[in-house]
Design a protein around this motif. Structure first.
Motif, short mmCIF file in Angstrom:
data_model
loop_
_atom_site.label_atom_id
_atom_site.label_comp_id
_atom_site.label_asym_id
_atom_site.label_seq_id
_atom_site.Cartn_x
_atom_site.Cartn_y
_atom_site.Cartn_z
N LEU A 26 0.83 -1.20 0.00
CA LEU A 26 0.00 0.00 0.00
C LEU A 26 0.87 1.25 0.00
O LEU A 26 0.61 2.20 -0.77
N LEU A 27 1.89 1.27 0.83
CA LEU A 27 2.81 2.40 0.86
C LEU A 27 3.47 2.59 -0.51
O LEU A 27 3.55 3.72 -1.02
N ALA A 28 3.91 1.51 -1.11
CA ALA A 28 4.58 1.60 -2.41
C ALA A 28 3.62 2.09 -3.50
O ALA A 28 4.02 2.87 -4.37
N VAL A 29 2.37 1.64 -3.47
CA VAL A 29 1.40 2.11 -4.46
C VAL A 29 1.12 3.59 -4.27
O VAL A 29 1.03 4.36 -5.24
N LEU A 30 1.00 4.04 -3.03
CA LEU A 30 0.77 5.46 -2.77
C LEU A 30 1.97 6.31 -3.21
O LEU A 30 1.79 7.39 -3.80
N LEU A 31 3.17 5.83 -2.95
CA LEU A 31 4.36 6.54 -3.41
C LEU A 31 4.45 6.54 -4.94
O LEU A 31 4.86 7.54 -5.54
N SER A 32 4.04 5.44 -5.56
CA SER A 32 4.02 5.38 -7.02
C SER A 32 3.01 6.35 -7.59
O SER A 32 3.28 7.02 -8.60
N ALA A 33 1.84 6.45 -6.97
CA ALA A 33 0.84 7.42 -7.42
C ALA A 33 1.37 8.84 -7.28
O ALA A 33 1.18 9.68 -8.17
N ALA A 34 2.06 9.11 -6.18
CA ALA A 34 2.66 10.44 -5.99
C ALA A 34 3.73 10.69 -7.05
O ALA A 34 3.86 11.81 -7.57
N ALA A 35 4.49 9.66 -7.38
CA ALA A 35 5.53 9.80 -8.41
C ALA A 35 4.92 10.15 -9.75
O ALA A 35 5.38 11.07 -10.45
N PHE A 36 3.86 9.45 -10.13
CA PHE A 36 3.23 9.72 -11.42
C PHE A 36 2.49 11.05 -11.43
O PHE A 36 2.39 11.70 -12.47
N THR A 37 1.99 11.46 -10.28
CA THR A 37 1.39 12.80 -10.19
C THR A 37 2.46 13.86 -10.43
O THR A 37 2.24 14.81 -11.19
N ALA A 38 3.61 13.70 -9.81
CA ALA A 38 4.71 14.65 -10.01
C ALA A 38 5.18 14.64 -11.47
O ALA A 38 5.44 15.69 -12.05
N LEU A 39 5.27 13.44 -12.05
CA LEU A 39 5.70 13.37 -13.45
C LEU A 39 4.66 14.00 -14.38
O LEU A 39 5.01 14.66 -15.36
N ALA A 40 3.37 13.83 -14.07
CA ALA A 40 2.33 14.47 -14.87
C ALA A 40 2.40 15.99 -14.72
O ALA A 40 2.14 16.72 -15.68
#
Length: 94
Positions: free
Chosen positions: A4-18
């Motif tokens: 769950l932590l990794a998915v949330l960090l991944s979502a944050a990563a893709f938000t930043a990349l977007a």
């Protein structure tokens, strides 16, 4: 729980990349970002992608970490796509 932590960090990563892409800046930030802010978002996004991989390697070992990382990045990206579809669909109705 680590997934769950990794998915949330991944979502944050893709938000930043977007956020680093001009066509998504209004959807995510509500305004156009400066070049410096775009660069910081891109750097932060890729740093988070690397952090998720580092966490997975530390927790699961190298072999399983790559599989988990790919799945977690996929889920993070999917969350961003779903949010963008919802946001742009909701804005068209108004």
């Amino acid at each position: 729980m680590i997934h769950l932590l990794a998915v949330l960090l991944s979502a944050a990563a893709f938000t930043a990349l977007a956020l680093s892409i001009k066509r998504h800046q209004r959807d995510f930030a509500g305004r156009a970002l400066t070049e410096r802010e775009s660069r910081l978002a891109r750097t932060g996004g890729w740093s988070l992608v690397g952090l998720v991989l580092a966490i997975d390697i530390a927790v699961f070992g190298f072999g399983y970490a790559l599989v988990a990382w790919a799945g977690q990045l996929t889920m993070g990206a999917w969350l961003n796509v779903a949010w963008l579809c919802w946001k742009t669909g909701a804005s068209r109705k108004n």
